[in-house]
Design an enzyme around this catalytic site. Structure first.
Site, PDB file in Angstrom:
ATOM      1  N   TYR A 142       0.822  -1.210   0.000  1.00  0.00           N
ATOM      2  CA  TYR A 142       0.000   0.000   0.000  1.00  0.00           C
ATOM      3  C   TYR A 142       0.859   1.264   0.000  1.00  0.00           C
ATOM      4  O   TYR A 142       0.362   2.363  -0.229  1.00  0.00           O
ATOM      5  CB  TYR A 142      -0.940   0.022   1.213  1.00  0.00           C
ATOM      6  CG  TYR A 142      -2.039  -1.027   1.175  1.00  0.00           C
ATOM      7  CD1 TYR A 142      -2.216  -1.851   0.073  1.00  0.00           C
ATOM      8  CD2 TYR A 142      -2.903  -1.177   2.244  1.00  0.00           C
ATOM      9  CE1 TYR A 142      -3.205  -2.818   0.053  1.00  0.00           C
ATOM     10  CE2 TYR A 142      -3.908  -2.148   2.227  1.00  0.00           C
ATOM     11  CZ  TYR A 142      -4.043  -2.964   1.124  1.00  0.00           C
ATOM     12  OH  TYR A 142      -5.037  -3.919   1.106  1.00  0.00           O
ATOM     13  N   LYS A 187       3.609 -15.251   2.219  1.00  0.00           N
ATOM     14  CA  LYS A 187       3.532 -16.002   0.962  1.00  0.00           C
ATOM     15  C   LYS A 187       4.980 -16.311   0.559  1.00  0.00           C
ATOM     16  O   LYS A 187       5.459 -15.934  -0.516  1.00  0.00           O
ATOM     17  CB  LYS A 187       2.793 -15.136  -0.083  1.00  0.00           C
ATOM     18  CG  LYS A 187       2.416 -15.843  -1.364  1.00  0.00           C
ATOM     19  CD  LYS A 187       1.325 -16.867  -1.210  1.00  0.00           C
ATOM     20  CE  LYS A 187       1.122 -17.594  -2.529  1.00  0.00           C
ATOM     21  NZ  LYS A 187       0.294 -18.802  -2.399  1.00  0.00           N
ATOM     22  N   ASP A 219      -2.828 -18.042   1.568  1.00  0.00           N
ATOM     23  CA  ASP A 219      -3.977 -18.708   0.939  1.00  0.00           C
ATOM     24  C   ASP A 219      -4.516 -19.802   1.866  1.00  0.00           C
ATOM     25  O   ASP A 219      -5.725 -19.946   2.054  1.00  0.00           O
ATOM     26  CB  ASP A 219      -3.625 -19.273  -0.459  1.00  0.00           C
ATOM     27  CG  ASP A 219      -2.224 -19.858  -0.533  1.00  0.00           C
ATOM     28  OD1 ASP A 219      -1.461 -19.729   0.441  1.00  0.00           O
ATOM     29  OD2 ASP A 219      -1.896 -20.456  -1.575  1.00  0.00           O
ATOM     30  N   ASP A 243      -5.114  -6.821   5.968  1.00  0.00           N
ATOM     31  CA  ASP A 243      -6.342  -6.130   5.590  1.00  0.00           C
ATOM     32  C   ASP A 243      -7.409  -7.167   5.217  1.00  0.00           C
ATOM     33  O   ASP A 243      -8.555  -7.135   5.703  1.00  0.00           O
ATOM     34  CB  ASP A 243      -6.017  -5.226   4.387  1.00  0.00           C
ATOM     35  CG  ASP A 243      -7.114  -4.231   4.082  1.00  0.00           C
ATOM     36  OD1 ASP A 243      -8.083  -4.152   4.851  1.00  0.00           O
ATOM     37  OD2 ASP A 243      -7.003  -3.526   3.061  1.00  0.00           O
ATOM     38  N   ASP A 247     -10.726  -8.766   7.673  1.00  0.00           N
ATOM     39  CA  ASP A 247     -12.123  -8.665   7.227  1.00  0.00           C
ATOM     40  C   ASP A 247     -12.778 -10.047   7.228  1.00  0.00           C
ATOM     41  O   ASP A 247     -13.944 -10.200   7.604  1.00  0.00           O
ATOM     42  CB  ASP A 247     -12.210  -8.064   5.814  1.00  0.00           C
ATOM     43  CG  ASP A 247     -12.438  -6.561   5.849  1.00  0.00           C
ATOM     44  OD1 ASP A 247     -12.015  -5.931   6.837  1.00  0.00           O
ATOM     45  OD2 ASP A 247     -13.012  -6.014   4.887  1.00  0.00           O
TER      46      ASP A 247
END
Ligand code: NAD
Length: 352
Positions: A142, A187, A219, A243, A247
């Site tokens: 970001y 990852k 994942d 993020d 959620d």
């Protein structure tokens, strides 16, 4: 003791949920004899409309000088087409960066009273859920170099060693106060930045020999959160993975309207906000659940003001309100006690 609090209601449901959070905080202040000085500030789409800037200097400078910042939410359809540097989200990123808030703590707790609002089967939830997602907040993709040309666009994911070290320390310290279990999510099978992440987390963890540290690819983590959420206690991860996973975890608690967050830096100052956005679809209808913002007040009392008893008082008042059967529409489940934003604020205030 005097506390200077910057209040940024923002856009959409932000002002509605903030009003209820301040209502509850006023009751707490009276009960615990706290002198809280509120300064109301604009940021997000409403600030763009008034000043042409989603994060005006006055907002930023006052926030920097405050003991804590309480924020509702920013954004909405009206500002979706603006260029990146004028969009409401720039206010959030700017505040986090300027205040040095590199750690985002997002607890996902399933209140037992809301078990029927959780979409998972009872046997998967087991004894309930209490997960703390510790998300790196000021680095990663970001904040990396980005660009667009006529053929495509790119974003860069970069993490420095000190950035990974300091977020790992936050996660380890949080875990020491809980069940001493940390899951680092990355990852590392694909990304160089994740391989550095994993190596650094492992090294920092040597300073916390009591902590059980495990690693998981993002994942798999997103799948395991649904398959067996009870296996997680503290999750530490980078900005974008955090993020998304937080959620996802939020949905396990019944509604994103239940989730508070704290963004912390090196000192005591911090920014506290619900995890949800400005929910333009339900704005100004007295439908929004204010509990995420009210629980953010509780985190503020604990992390920035060091007032554990007052923080617990807010959590207990929320729990009691749920015991009494009160629900906003998003957590209604089978309840017949559906109330609006204002009424929920009143009910929690009464229980303070
Ligand atoms: P959102 O969180 O605003 O809404 C997602 C869904 O959850 C909607 O159906 C909404 O009605 C519901 N919801 C959210 N909060 C609720 C609450 N307190 N009570 C009941 N229901 C609730 O996410 P979105 O729709 O992706 O984004 C809407 C706007 O918010 C966008 O402009 C986005 O950029 C912005 N946003 C802001 C923040 C922030 O300020 N921290 C975070 C996420 C999104």
């Amino acid at each position: 003791m005097t506390y200077n609090l910057a209040v940024i209601p923002g856009d959409g449901i932000g002002p509605e949920v903030m009003k209820e959070a301040v209502k509850v905080l006023d009751f707490v202040a009276k009960k615990f004899d706290l002198d809280i000085r509120y300064t109301y500030l604009k940021a997000g789409g409403c600030a763009y409309d008034e000043f042409g800037d989603p994060l005006p200097d006055e907002t930023l400078n006052t926030a920097i000088k405050s003991d804590a910042v309480l924020l509702g939410a920013v954004g909405g359809y009206a500002w979706d087409e603006l260029p990146v540097d004028k969009r409401p989200e720039k206010a959030l990123l700017g505040l986090r960066k300027s205040l040095g808030l590199f750690a985002n703590l997002r607890p996902a707790v399933l209140f037992p009273q809301l078990a029927d609002a959780c979409p998972l089967k009872d046997e998967i939830i087991g004894d309930g859920l209490d997960i703390l997602v510790v998300r790196e907040l000021t680095g990663g993709i970001y904040f990396g170099k980005r660009g667009t040309d006529e053929n495509g666009a790119f974003d860069t994911l970069y993490y420095s060693v000190p950035e990974i070290e300091r977020i790992t320390h936050v996660a380890m310290k949080a875990a020491m106060k809980r069940n001493k279990k940390v899951m680092s999510v990355d990852k590392a099978n694909i990304l160089d930045s994740s391989r550095l992440w994993r190596k650094t987390v492992k090294r920092v963890a040597l300073e916390y020999p009591e902590i059980q540290l495990d690693h998981m690819y993002v994942d798999n983590a997103s799948m395991q959160l649904i398959r067996k959420p009870g296996q997680f206690d503290v999750i530490v991860t980078g900005n974008m993975f955090g993020d998304i996973l937080s959620d996802e975890a939020s949905m396990l608690t019944g509604s994103i309207g239940m989730l508070p967050s704290a963004s912390l830096g090196e000192g005591h100052a911090g920014m506290y906000e619900p995890v949800h956005g400005s929910a333009p679809d339900i704005a100004r209808k007295n439908l929004a659940n204010p509990l995420a913002t009210i629980l953010s007040v509780s985190m503020m009392l604990r992390y920035s003001f060091g007032l554990d008893e007052a923080a617990k008082c807010v959590e207990d008042a929320v729990s009691k309100t749920l015991d009494e059967g009160y629900r906003t529409a998003d957590i209604a489940g089978n309840s017949h006690h559906i109330i609006g934003t204002r009424e929920m604020g009143d009910a929690v205030s009464k229980n303070i």
